[in-house]
Motif scaffolding. Structure first.
Motif, PDB file in Angstrom:
ATOM      1  N   LEU A  13     -62.309   8.547  12.211  1.00  0.00           N
ATOM      2  CA  LEU A  13     -61.462   9.480  12.941  1.00  0.00           C
ATOM      3  C   LEU A  13     -60.756   8.790  14.094  1.00  0.00           C
ATOM      4  O   LEU A  13     -59.594   9.024  14.361  1.00  0.00           O
ATOM      5  N   ASP A  42     -67.125   6.611  25.010  1.00  0.00           N
ATOM      6  CA  ASP A  42     -67.268   8.005  25.449  1.00  0.00           C
ATOM      7  C   ASP A  42     -65.904   8.684  25.533  1.00  0.00           C
ATOM      8  O   ASP A  42     -65.732   9.819  25.078  1.00  0.00           O
ATOM      9  N   ASN A  43     -64.935   7.974  26.103  1.00  0.00           N
ATOM     10  CA  ASN A  43     -63.592   8.552  26.214  1.00  0.00           C
ATOM     11  C   ASN A  43     -62.981   8.793  24.842  1.00  0.00           C
ATOM     12  O   ASN A  43     -62.327   9.812  24.612  1.00  0.00           O
ATOM     13  N   SER A  66     -64.511   9.350  21.994  1.00  0.00           N
ATOM     14  CA  SER A  66     -65.092  10.477  21.247  1.00  0.00           C
ATOM     15  C   SER A  66     -64.563  11.805  21.756  1.00  0.00           C
ATOM     16  O   SER A  66     -64.424  12.748  20.999  1.00  0.00           O
ATOM     17  N   SER A  67     -64.288  11.889  23.060  1.00  0.00           N
ATOM     18  CA  SER A  67     -63.721  13.133  23.577  1.00  0.00           C
ATOM     19  C   SER A  67     -62.231  13.222  23.248  1.00  0.00           C
ATOM     20  O   SER A  67     -61.720  14.283  22.920  1.00  0.00           O
ATOM     21  N   ARG A 116     -60.468  12.216  20.789  1.00  0.00           N
ATOM     22  CA  ARG A 116     -59.997  12.506  19.429  1.00  0.00           C
ATOM     23  C   ARG A 116     -59.833  14.000  19.188  1.00  0.00           C
ATOM     24  O   ARG A 116     -59.137  14.401  18.265  1.00  0.00           O
ATOM     25  N   PHE A 117     -60.458  14.831  20.020  1.00  0.00           N
ATOM     26  CA  PHE A 117     -60.262  16.276  19.867  1.00  0.00           C
ATOM     27  C   PHE A 117     -58.978  16.740  20.552  1.00  0.00           C
ATOM     28  O   PHE A 117     -58.554  17.868  20.391  1.00  0.00           O
ATOM     29  N   LEU A 118     -58.397  15.869  21.367  1.00  0.00           N
ATOM     30  CA  LEU A 118     -57.256  16.277  22.192  1.00  0.00           C
ATOM     31  C   LEU A 118     -56.001  15.476  21.900  1.00  0.00           C
ATOM     32  O   LEU A 118     -54.970  15.678  22.532  1.00  0.00           O
ATOM     33  N   GLU A 140     -61.653  11.348  32.235  1.00  0.00           N
ATOM     34  CA  GLU A 140     -61.712  12.727  32.714  1.00  0.00           C
ATOM     35  C   GLU A 140     -60.332  13.159  33.241  1.00  0.00           C
ATOM     36  O   GLU A 140     -59.878  14.281  32.991  1.00  0.00           O
ATOM     37  N   THR A 153     -58.018  13.728  30.304  1.00  0.00           N
ATOM     38  CA  THR A 153     -58.417  14.969  29.632  1.00  0.00           C
ATOM     39  C   THR A 153     -57.854  16.197  30.343  1.00  0.00           C
ATOM     40  O   THR A 153     -57.335  17.115  29.716  1.00  0.00           O
ATOM     41  N   ARG A 154     -57.974  16.174  31.681  1.00  0.00           N
ATOM     42  CA  ARG A 154     -57.604  17.380  32.440  1.00  0.00           C
ATOM     43  C   ARG A 154     -56.104  17.472  32.723  1.00  0.00           C
ATOM     44  O   ARG A 154     -55.583  18.558  32.932  1.00  0.00           O
ATOM     45  N   ILE A 157     -69.604  14.150  22.720  1.00  0.00           N
ATOM     46  CA  ILE A 157     -70.802  13.423  23.124  1.00  0.00           C
ATOM     47  C   ILE A 157     -71.836  14.360  23.728  1.00  0.00           C
ATOM     48  O   ILE A 157     -71.513  15.242  24.510  1.00  0.00           O
ATOM     49  N   THR A 201     -68.351  15.359  26.713  1.00  0.00           N
ATOM     50  CA  THR A 201     -66.962  15.614  26.319  1.00  0.00           C
ATOM     51  C   THR A 201     -66.435  16.873  27.003  1.00  0.00           C
ATOM     52  O   THR A 201     -65.232  17.088  27.093  1.00  0.00           O
ATOM     53  N   MET A 228     -66.625  20.149  26.178  1.00  0.00           N
ATOM     54  CA  MET A 228     -65.905  21.074  25.313  1.00  0.00           C
ATOM     55  C   MET A 228     -66.856  22.024  24.609  1.00  0.00           C
ATOM     56  O   MET A 228     -68.027  21.730  24.408  1.00  0.00           O
ATOM     57  N   ASN A 237     -61.140  23.254  19.694  1.00  0.00           N
ATOM     58  CA  ASN A 237     -61.935  22.541  20.690  1.00  0.00           C
ATOM     59  C   ASN A 237     -61.406  22.960  22.052  1.00  0.00           C
ATOM     60  O   ASN A 237     -60.246  22.696  22.356  1.00  0.00           O
TER      61      ASN A 237
END
Lengths: 390, 318
Positions: free
Chosen positions: A15, A62-63, A65-66, A68-70, A304, A307-308, B133, B154, B156, B170
């Motif tokens: 992914l 870590d970044n 994995s988060s 990929r949803f965004l 972070e 993301t925000r 995560i 994450t 979410m 998500n």
């Protein structure tokens, strides 16, 4: 189960590699100036060569994995400069590629990089230099610190000593610049919290303490005035390990040895830290250290913020991380954020032995009008940093 | 006080009828069983390593336990305390929900960033779904069509279609989401954020944020107000939200999202369970190693019960 886990990992990777069509891409450089480590008495604990970089790699994972949803993608490029190598040329190259840079270098080198014309408007994270002056008169508007300063660590220790009513302190300090800097921080902090430093000795022995510490250390500490705790400033890990149980008076040891204020340690396990530890272990097969934590935190700060804000623009990210909205969950039990007066990441400081967390600062009862974390290190009125006042 | 032995002997005489709260002790590898009538621990049962999530099958003939460090979900006969068998769970199962079909367990694998679906009858893994995560909070909609996994790092809530096992949304929440629940017949989803210090309320139909609940306890620094588990009363008008190291439980009006009051409980309050008529609420207090019993009508703590080390999950066995 192992089978399943591997299959899942493959899927995650699949992914992530599909992230080329991501809407926002943040690429970060990690620039390390290698330094010759001074010789130490014992070779029991060699410093891992990949210190810092490993933490950044975990932060990247870590970044990702988060992200990929965004539709957010992250990349990390690492450059290591051998002693005497051309750090500034490498820094220029990296800054040309991306304004986001993690810098793992001594304070002098660090300042040379952040003062490059190419670094104007960049976001540079200090992950290795504890020097308090970088958060004080030598601060820079493009320089953030995720590693705690010497002052933060010293204040954390003093809070615990005061809480324990260990009011009289003696100090043994090494001769290296890092030892002297930490010793200075301890002196200042003792004064700040009203503890009395009753005596000091400088460690000048060149004997091999594995053989005769039991004879030398009692004599070396014999003429120190009566004290409750012996502080040790030995930041290179040279002689400190031979002090405990060899002092003239039977006293606990704290500072660089014994009870140690740290950014991170393998013994931190509360507040979900066990999960961060095991992710790091899985990636590197070793324990996470201060510099790894600082580099991980720097990557996560950027992650972070992306993301925000849904942006990879340095000015947008800088404004966001300095705003009240920003907070980072750093596995130390309290939200972490940046001091707007000097770019330091405020964070709790665990006080640890080899085997356990003894206490965590800020210690209960040390109050502050804004944020209790600001009882550690340079608070707004103390810091001479003006670079952030625009 | 003379009543207590009487209750105890009653419960010994008729153990089948006694209503119980089962509490997992994360650092003792045990379950403490509390008798709801006497408010005493009547027995302590050994489990696998680091037991956390706990839930009963619909007919209460089995209890499922996340034995996190044993990397398994244990299935226990609650009558005997015997482990019947282990379910394949993926690594480090922390928390789970039992689907309304009473057959599929949806498990958050905290170390692996996946949600695992296990068929408890065939004892096989049906699917593994990649999530963010440190997945932890798990919820299932009353109609069984949506499962939620929240990921702590994450930040979410991941919305999973239970038919296709695909993520269909998500949604970001504040830092370190810990727990999720559907309310009002599945119209709303509540997600607590431990470090963010908030509970986010989502409209389930549109997966959009509808409200955010904040907390403010006089004399407690906001950093220590860390929402984790929460439970709603039978009429769903009131929610009780455990606030971690602030050592308080908030009472929230679920219509206005206003906090009505705070109840002082033990240290680092984590998860909670009601008794069957929902007149009593049992909170697990991790640091003080005890359970606080709250009188729901009076909104007051009535008793503290010593259990094992680091109590984590709680479940009712009627």
């Amino acid at each position: 189960m192992k089978q399943l886990a591997r299959c899942a990992a493959g899927l995650v990777f699949g992914l992530m590699s599909g992230a080329a069509q991501a809407e926002v891409t943040l690429s970060v450089g990690y620039l390390k100036q290698e330094v010759e480590a001074p010789a130490v008495l014992s070779n029991l604990d060699p410093a891992p060569e990949t210190q810092g970089v490993d933490g950044a790699q975990l932060g990247l994972a870590d970044n990702q994995s988060s992200g990929r949803f965004l539709g957010h993608a992250y990349a990390l490029e690492v450059a290591e400069i051998t002693p005497g190598g051309d750090l500034l040329a490498a820094a220029r190259d990296m800054l040309a590629a991306s304004p986001f840079l993690l810098l793992d270098a001594p304070a002098e080198d660090l300042l040379r990089v952040v003062d490059l014309p190419e670094a104007a408007g960049a976001m540079i994270f200090n992950v290795s230099a504890p020097d308090t002056r970088l958060r004080d008169a030598d601060c820079r508007a493009n320089l953030f610190h995720t590693l705690p300063s010497d002052a933060m660590r010293a204040d954390a220790l003093m809070q615990v000593l005061l809480r324990k009513r260990f009011a009289r302190l003696a100090l043994v300090a090494g001769e290296h610049a890092v030892d002297r800097a930490f010793a200075d921080a301890l002196r200042r902090s003792a004064q700040k919290f009203g503890l009395k430093l009753v005596g000091e000795r400088e460690w000048r022995f060149d004997a091999d303490m594995r053989r005769n510490a039991s004879q030398e250390v009692p004599l070396f500490t014999q003429d120190l005035p009566e004290h409750d705790v012996l502080l040790v400033a030995d930041e290179t890990g040279d002689f400190g390990r031979y002090i405990a149980y060899n002092t003239w008076l039977p006293r606990p040891v704290a500072g660089s040895e014994g009870l140690v204020p740290v950014a991170w340690s393998r013994v931190v396990e509360q507040w979900g830290a066990a999960q961060l530890q095991s992710r790091f272990q899985k990636l590197t097969r070793r324990d996470m250290r201060d510099r790894d934590y600082a580099a991980w935190a720097a990557m996560r700060v950027l992650g972070e913020a992306v993301t925000r804000t849904n942006s990879a623009d340095p000015a947008t990210l800088r404004a966001y991380i300095l705003s009240d909205a920003f907070e980072l969950a750093g596995f130390k039990g309290r939200p972490m954020s940046f001091r707007t007066w000097n770019g330091q990441l405020r964070q709790p400081i665990p006080l640890v032995t080899d085997r356990a967390v003894v206490m965590q600062a800020p210690v209960e009862g040390f109050l502050h009008q804004r944020n209790e974390l600001d009882t550690l290190g340079l608070d707004a009125p103390e810091s001479r940093c003006t670079a952030f006042q625009e | 006080m003379r009543l207590a032995p009487l209750f105890l002997s009653l419960s010994l005489a008729a153990p089948l009828a006694a209503e119980e709260i089962w509490v997992t002790n994360e650092k003792d590898d045990t379950i403490s069983v509390i008798d709801v009538a006497t408010l005493e621990v009547t027995r302590t049962i050994s489990t696998g390593e680091r037991p956390r999530g706990i839930t009963f099958s619909r007919d209460f003939s089995r209890v499922y336990i996340c034995a996190s460090d044993s990397d398994t979900v244990q299935v226990m006969d609650p009558e005997t305390g015997q482990i019947l068998f282990d379910l394949p769970s993926g690594e480090d199962p922390e928390q789970f929900v039992l689907h309304p079909d009473d057959r599929h367990l949806w498990i958050a694998n905290e170390d692996d960033a996946v949600t695992t679906v296990v068929d408890t009858q065939s004892r096989t893994v049906v699917a593994q779904i990649d999530v963010g995560i440190e997945p932890e909070g798990m919820a299932v909609s009353p109609d069984g069509r949506i499962v939620i996994t929240t990921s702590e790092t994450t930040n979410m809530a991941h919305w999973i279609d239970t038919e296709t096992h695909e993520l269909f949304a998500n949604t970001l929440v504040d830092a370190r989401p810990r727990h999720a629940e559907f309310l009002h017949d599945g119209a709303e989803l509540w997600v607590s954020s431990e470090i963010g210090g908030t509970v986010t309320v989502f409209d389930v139909a549109t997966q959009t944020e509808k409200a955010k609940i904040g907390f403010d306890i006089r004399g407690v620094h906001p950093d220590r107000v860390q929402p984790v588990g929460f439970e709603v009363t039978a009429d769903e008008k009131t929610a009780f939200v455990a606030l971690g190291p602030s050592n308080h439980v908030a009472v929230v009006d679920t219509a206005t999202y206003e906090v009505k009051e705070y109840i002082l409980v033990g240290r680092r309050v984590w998860h909670m369970a009601f008794n069957s008529d929902k007149s009593l609420l049992f909170t697990t207090n991790g640091v003080s190693g005890d359970v606080t019993v709250i009188d729901v009508a009076r909104r007051a703590p009535v008793k503290t019960i010593k259990v094992g080390r680091f109590p984590w999950g709680a479940a009712l066995r009627p």
